[in-house]
Design an enzyme around this catalytic site. Structure first.
Site, mmCIF file in Angstrom:
data_model
loop_
_atom_site.group_PDB
_atom_site.id
_atom_site.type_symbol
_atom_site.label_atom_id
_atom_site.label_comp_id
_atom_site.label_asym_id
_atom_site.label_seq_id
_atom_site.Cartn_x
_atom_site.Cartn_y
_atom_site.Cartn_z
ATOM 1 N N ALA A 18 -16.233 51.879 -7.473
ATOM 2 C CA ALA A 18 -14.870 51.871 -8.018
ATOM 3 C C ALA A 18 -14.887 51.731 -9.537
ATOM 4 O O ALA A 18 -14.181 52.458 -10.253
ATOM 5 C CB ALA A 18 -14.086 50.724 -7.387
ATOM 6 N N ALA A 19 -15.706 50.802 -10.031
ATOM 7 C CA ALA A 19 -15.723 50.557 -11.480
ATOM 8 C C ALA A 19 -16.234 51.788 -12.231
ATOM 9 O O ALA A 19 -15.618 52.235 -13.208
ATOM 10 C CB ALA A 19 -16.596 49.339 -11.793
ATOM 11 N N ARG A 29 -9.813 61.342 -19.380
ATOM 12 C CA ARG A 29 -8.434 61.494 -19.878
ATOM 13 C C ARG A 29 -8.381 61.286 -21.389
ATOM 14 O O ARG A 29 -7.664 61.976 -22.102
ATOM 15 C CB ARG A 29 -7.501 60.498 -19.177
ATOM 16 N N GLU A 40 -25.692 57.973 -9.631
ATOM 17 C CA GLU A 40 -25.478 57.061 -8.501
ATOM 18 C C GLU A 40 -26.691 57.168 -7.581
ATOM 19 O O GLU A 40 -27.055 58.255 -7.162
ATOM 20 C CB GLU A 40 -24.189 57.449 -7.758
ATOM 21 N N CYS A 50 -14.131 47.982 1.237
ATOM 22 C CA CYS A 50 -13.260 47.053 1.978
ATOM 23 C C CYS A 50 -13.040 47.524 3.415
ATOM 24 O O CYS A 50 -12.767 46.721 4.298
ATOM 25 C CB CYS A 50 -11.893 46.940 1.308
ATOM 26 N N TYR A 69 -12.860 60.280 -3.106
ATOM 27 C CA TYR A 69 -13.113 61.586 -3.713
ATOM 28 C C TYR A 69 -14.600 61.896 -3.631
ATOM 29 O O TYR A 69 -15.439 61.001 -3.766
ATOM 30 C CB TYR A 69 -12.695 61.595 -5.188
ATOM 31 N N ARG A 78 -12.215 67.048 -12.559
ATOM 32 C CA ARG A 78 -12.279 66.179 -13.744
ATOM 33 C C ARG A 78 -13.438 66.519 -14.667
ATOM 34 O O ARG A 78 -13.663 65.822 -15.643
ATOM 35 C CB ARG A 78 -12.358 64.707 -13.304
ATOM 36 N N VAL A 88 -31.209 55.047 -11.963
ATOM 37 C CA VAL A 88 -31.637 54.769 -13.340
ATOM 38 C C VAL A 88 -32.578 53.567 -13.293
ATOM 39 O O VAL A 88 -32.211 52.492 -12.803
ATOM 40 C CB VAL A 88 -30.424 54.482 -14.249
HETATM 41 C C1 LIG Z 1 -17.824 44.702 3.358
HETATM 42 C C2 LIG Z 1 -17.015 44.545 2.103
HETATM 43 C C3 LIG Z 1 -15.655 44.278 2.181
HETATM 44 C C4 LIG Z 1 -14.899 44.128 1.019
HETATM 45 N N1 LIG Z 1 -13.569 43.882 1.134
HETATM 46 C C5 LIG Z 1 -12.817 43.769 0.018
HETATM 47 C C6 LIG Z 1 -11.408 43.548 0.095
HETATM 48 O O1 LIG Z 1 -10.850 43.461 1.190
HETATM 49 N N2 LIG Z 1 -10.713 43.456 -1.081
HETATM 50 C C7 LIG Z 1 -11.317 43.571 -2.299
HETATM 51 O O2 LIG Z 1 -10.651 43.496 -3.335
HETATM 52 N N3 LIG Z 1 -12.655 43.780 -2.403
HETATM 53 C C8 LIG Z 1 -13.403 43.877 -1.281
HETATM 54 N N4 LIG Z 1 -14.753 44.086 -1.393
HETATM 55 C C9 LIG Z 1 -15.369 44.119 -2.729
HETATM 56 C C10 LIG Z 1 -15.269 45.483 -3.393
HETATM 57 O O3 LIG Z 1 -15.733 46.487 -2.524
HETATM 58 C C11 LIG Z 1 -16.114 45.434 -4.664
HETATM 59 O O4 LIG Z 1 -15.515 44.501 -5.529
HETATM 60 C C12 LIG Z 1 -16.211 46.786 -5.340
HETATM 61 O O5 LIG Z 1 -16.911 47.690 -4.522
HETATM 62 C C13 LIG Z 1 -16.942 46.637 -6.661
HETATM 63 O O6 LIG Z 1 -17.020 47.914 -7.256
HETATM 64 P P1 LIG Z 1 -18.154 48.230 -8.297
HETATM 65 O O7 LIG Z 1 -17.957 49.638 -8.735
HETATM 66 O O8 LIG Z 1 -18.206 47.163 -9.321
HETATM 67 O O9 LIG Z 1 -19.530 48.073 -7.483
HETATM 68 P P2 LIG Z 1 -20.081 48.914 -6.248
HETATM 69 O O10 LIG Z 1 -18.998 49.403 -5.377
HETATM 70 O O11 LIG Z 1 -21.144 48.072 -5.629
HETATM 71 O O12 LIG Z 1 -20.767 50.170 -6.956
HETATM 72 C C14 LIG Z 1 -21.943 50.047 -7.722
HETATM 73 C C15 LIG Z 1 -22.767 51.294 -7.502
HETATM 74 O O13 LIG Z 1 -23.863 51.284 -8.405
HETATM 75 C C16 LIG Z 1 -24.959 51.910 -7.780
HETATM 76 N N5 LIG Z 1 -26.178 51.511 -8.469
HETATM 77 C C17 LIG Z 1 -26.689 50.255 -8.569
HETATM 78 N N6 LIG Z 1 -27.821 50.280 -9.295
HETATM 79 C C18 LIG Z 1 -28.028 51.574 -9.675
HETATM 80 C C19 LIG Z 1 -29.029 52.228 -10.459
HETATM 81 N N7 LIG Z 1 -30.042 51.559 -11.012
HETATM 82 N N8 LIG Z 1 -28.928 53.573 -10.636
HETATM 83 C C20 LIG Z 1 -27.887 54.272 -10.086
HETATM 84 N N9 LIG Z 1 -26.919 53.693 -9.342
HETATM 85 C C21 LIG Z 1 -26.982 52.363 -9.148
HETATM 86 C C22 LIG Z 1 -24.888 51.391 -6.348
HETATM 87 O O14 LIG Z 1 -25.580 52.248 -5.462
HETATM 88 C C23 LIG Z 1 -23.374 51.383 -6.103
HETATM 89 O O15 LIG Z 1 -22.944 52.556 -5.457
HETATM 90 C C24 LIG Z 1 -15.528 44.240 -0.247
HETATM 91 C C25 LIG Z 1 -16.906 44.515 -0.327
HETATM 92 C C26 LIG Z 1 -17.644 44.669 0.826
HETATM 93 C C27 LIG Z 1 -19.132 44.967 0.724
#
Ligand SMILES: Cc1cc2nc3c(=O)[nH]c(=O)nc-3n(C[C@H](O)[C@H](O)[C@H](O)COP(=O)(O)OP(=O)(O)OC[C@H]3O[C@@H](n4cnc5c(N)ncnc54)[C@H](O)[C@@H]3O)c2cc1C
Length: 249
Positions: A18-19, A29, A40, A50, A69, A78, A88
């Site tokens: 997501a981030a 944009r 990724e 979630c 997406y 995009r 990485v």
């Molecule tokens: C089972 C579960 C249920 C959840 N339920 C909720 C909820 O109900 N409500 C809520 O608000 N939040 C919930 N969350 C939390 C939410 O999903 C996370 O806060 C969110 O996914 C964080 O997004 P992010 O982009 O920071 O990290 P992530 O979604 O973890 O994305 C990080 C990405 O970086 C990639 N990556 C890491 N290292 C490398 C590298 N060296 N090279 C290339 N790629 C790399 C990983 O593969 C990953 O795809 C839940 C999480 C889980 C696991």
């Protein structure tokens, strides 16, 4: 890292969750002319973690429904280059170079950047308990984890499930295992489920768990996982519980 970059982007984002994808989209944009690239390491980007517990217990039928997406969407709509299956491994800040491994071919190459966003998310913690590497012990952090748990449940023959940790994911997974027909034990180290949620709501959740057949054991610590190839039981400070599958949350 010795080689010069094989190619260069104005912005590189590491991590397609997501981030990372939000940052890449926002940058597009603001900077229509930039070359933007996302690396990724997994197979998917822009996913809804979630929903994973609901995928495990079949409320969500397919893991594809958890993907908002696709990489193709980002490329077409995009103009964001998305490289899934690319990890990485190193960042050279001084030379603005990344060392990237294509996990499908093993090829390692360098990619330069003007600006860099690091959006790696978090790792699930696997406590260093004896027996933690036995079969059928899972964490739930990625879509791949969810698919592994679902496959284990679909194999059939599982009667007892143990979930270690009654945070949000643990409670949701206790529900999922119960829905899958398993006798489920939920072990929590503190005096309440969903630590920090407050007594009143905690009690409501505990009642709901009990009404749905989840056996909650609070103020207990898992100490050892037992079994042969696969897990067969969990030894905790308050007792020993049979387990054909364990979720560490
Ligand atoms: C089972 C579960 C249920 C959840 N339920 C909720 C909820 O109900 N409500 C809520 O608000 N939040 C919930 N969350 C939390 C939410 O999903 C996370 O806060 C969110 O996914 C964080 O997004 P992010 O982009 O920071 O990290 P992530 O979604 O973890 O994305 C990080 C990405 O970086 C990639 N990556 C890491 N290292 C490398 C590298 N060296 N090279 C290339 N790629 C790399 C990983 O593969 C990953 O795809 C839940 C999480 C889980 C696991």
């Amino acid at each position: 890292m010795t080689a010069e970059a094989e190619s260069v982007s104005d912005l590189v984002v590491i991590g397609g969750g997501a981030a990372g994808m939000t940052a890449a989209s926002r940058a597009r944009r603001l900077r229509p002319d930039w070359r933007i690239t996302v690396f990724e390491r997994g197979d998917y980007v822009s996913f809804i973690l979630c929903g994973l517990p609901y995928y495990v217990d079949d409320v969500v039928a397919s893991h594809e429904s958890l993907i908002v997406y696709t990489p193709e969407f980002f490329e077409k709509e995009r103009r964001i280059e998305v490289r899934t299956g690319h990890e990485v491994g190193r960042i050279d800040h001084e030379r603005r170079l990344l060392e990237v491994r294509d996990l499908r071919t093993g090829r390692v190459f360098t990619h330069g950047y003007g600006k860099l966003v690091v959006a790696l998310g978090a790792e699930a913690v696997r406590p260093r308990l004896e027996g933690i590497d036995l079969g059928n012990i899972f964490v739930l952090r990625t879509i791949e984890d969810g698919r592994r748990i679902k496959a284990a449940l679909q194999e059939g023959g599982l009667r007892h499930g143990v979930v270690i940790g009654a945070g949000y994911v643990g409670v949701e997974m206790a529900e999922a295992l119960t829905e899958a027909g398993l006798e489920t034990v939920l072990i929590e180290a503190t005096a309440s489920v969903l630590p920090g949620i407050g007594v009143e709501i905690g009690e409501l959740v505990e009642r709901e768990l009990a009404d749905n057949g989840v056996r909650l054991h609070k103020e207990e610590m898992a100490q050892r996982l037992e079994g042969g190839q696969r897990v067969e039981g969990v030894l905790a400070s308050g007792g020993e519980y049979p387990a054909d599958i364990v979720i560490v949350s």
